[in-house]
Design an enzyme around this catalytic site. Sequence first.
Site, PDB file in Angstrom:
ATOM      1  N   LYS B  51       0.869  -1.175   0.000  1.00 12.56           N
ATOM      2  CA  LYS B  51       0.000   0.000   0.000  1.00 12.56           C
ATOM      3  C   LYS B  51       0.909   1.229   0.000  1.00 12.56           C
ATOM      4  O   LYS B  51       1.985   1.207   0.612  1.00 12.56           O
ATOM      5  CB  LYS B  51      -0.862  -0.037   1.273  1.00 12.56           C
ATOM      6  CG  LYS B  51      -1.704   1.204   1.511  1.00 12.56           C
ATOM      7  CD  LYS B  51      -2.783   1.372   0.459  1.00 12.56           C
ATOM      8  CE  LYS B  51      -3.421   2.775   0.537  1.00 12.56           C
ATOM      9  NZ  LYS B  51      -4.200   3.062  -0.689  1.00 12.56           N
ATOM     10  N   SER B  76     -11.038   6.420  -4.494  1.00  9.95           N
ATOM     11  CA  SER B  76     -10.428   7.622  -3.946  1.00  9.95           C
ATOM     12  C   SER B  76     -10.089   7.318  -2.486  1.00  9.95           C
ATOM     13  O   SER B  76     -10.787   7.740  -1.569  1.00  9.95           O
ATOM     14  CB  SER B  76     -11.398   8.801  -4.055  1.00  9.95           C
ATOM     15  OG  SER B  76     -10.800   9.966  -3.516  1.00  9.95           O
ATOM     16  N   CYS B 135      -0.439   9.256  -8.149  1.00  4.95           N
ATOM     17  CA  CYS B 135      -1.693   9.069  -7.414  1.00  4.95           C
ATOM     18  C   CYS B 135      -2.628  10.233  -7.711  1.00  4.95           C
ATOM     19  O   CYS B 135      -2.303  11.384  -7.425  1.00  4.95           O
ATOM     20  CB  CYS B 135      -1.459   8.974  -5.909  1.00  4.95           C
ATOM     21  SG  CYS B 135      -3.028   8.814  -5.020  1.00  4.95           S
TER      22      CYS B 135
END
Lengths: 281, 306
Positions: B51, B76, B135
């Site tokens: 992650k 999101s 991102c």
Amino acid sequence: MKSDLYVALENRQIAPGIMRLSIQRSEATGGMRELPEREIGIKRKTPLNFEAEDWAYSPVEPGQFFMLKTRAVEPLLPRPLSVHEASGDVVVFLYQTRGAGTKAIAALETGDPVLATGPCGRGFPVDDITGRVALIAGGIGIAPFRYLARRLSKSPSISSLVLVAGFRSMLFGLEDIAPFVTEIRVATEDGSAGTKGFVTDIIAPAPFDAVLACGPIPMLKAVKDSCKSAGTRCLVSVEARMACGIGACLGCTINTRSGNRRVCVDGPVFPAEEVLFDGGE
Amino acid sequence: MEENKTTPNLVVDLCGLSLKNPVIAASGTFGFGEEIEPFYDPSILGGFCTKGLTRRPRPGNSGIRLQETRAGLMNSIGLQNPGIEAFVRDILPRIRRFGTAIIANVGGETMEDYVAACYEVSKSSVDMVELNISCPNVKHGGMAFGIDPDVAAKVVRSVKRSCRKPLMVKLSPNAPDIVAVARACEKAGADALSLINTISGLAIDVHARRPVFANVTAGLSGPAIKPIALRMTRDVSKAVSIPVVGMGGIETGEDAAAFIMAGAAAIQVGTAGLVRPDTCQRIIAELLEFMSREDIGSLSEIRGII
């Protein structure tokens, strides 16, 4: 927790928009294979015949859920459905057809394959619930209470078990739970049955040692607040959008006193005082 | 003579790191690897990306974090993570035992964040660092570093100075010219590239008359983006000489083979792993099966043939 192929035993409407699905782990195909065109040779019948109260407990905890995916290409993601009843290798779900996911599940026919991952999450701590207990359900939030009531009804440390159920109008699921509770109270928003109003109008938490609630967020918040005033222990089962159901994607988090927690593995059952329903408080 | 078929060789060399096979679980879809253990032994993987980690812990975004679309998923999440320090101290010692390559995905809001975070995590036992300059779900930094070639080059050059592990840069499909960004990153010292991150998209709740996501836009992934990802993998592979790790909508062993034919050294699997926990395991088996069936002895025979 496993990812296995099951077959649909029965999938039928029990009230408008409310379906009951039974699935059984497929011995023929084993887990982790491709979904076959159709299973054959269904032997078992759906287990919700109420004469049989002595079903073996399955390793599923009341309040846990499964991620279900049908053979249909769409929707892409599996859907989390709360366990309504579980016995041996059969799991039963009570669900409301709302969006594309539940509509695809509603289209399952007897013998159709289902990919099920579970049991997922933390359910209600059955062995740790004692005394006078109230189950509070809002709408389809009644789903986990059938299995929970059956398990609690066998517990020697439970002295009374009251089901308090609220509906918009149409009642459903009550007869499945009736054999296992000492009392049922009903409220409907339109007054068509029981008391006109909300579940919070027909229950005061003070006389209870524990209140276990499942339903829409506004209801859970109201139940939490009234339990807090009364000093009654309260556990809530929370619903959230999920992708993986196993704690990997962080898509289903809710705000709690200890930060963002994953509904799928840290819940769906939380102590009510942990959950910050307004995002803050 | 009897046909003598040997098991196809899936081993991949990625910047000196030997992967058992080209299948890597993508960042953000695999937690820190522990969630997959009930389903299969993570040691079968070529590797996995953690992650997204940041210098300091991040709670992630509030409000709705997921929205399913036709053949895809919008997310999101907003880089929710415990921070590099907690990762290295508490999590890494637990997951080291998996016996597969651990690639630390690193995000940031500022140049200093990226440099410090990559340096910190590269001192640990992770095998590689994946620099996330793509991102789309954070208000500051993130994708802003990945859309302009000069800005991307600057952050890669700065990170590379102190990063002690091979540096893979994860590229954004939202860049006006992803090939230019790729070339700039290579020139700035990137050891490998991975692509594509999610595609910026918008979902609207017409009943509420507002965007579904609090950040308005969100990142689209899943089978819907596969053709775009394949095209970009091919374009970038042809433009650079460092390894390219392809991803975007991979669901099957044949999808993986397609990315390798498009030039990918290895591939990552994201959304499909959320759909079924055993997806990576299945893709490895299917890729082997495909290679046996097509009489392909090693991935280099098909890599970049398109």
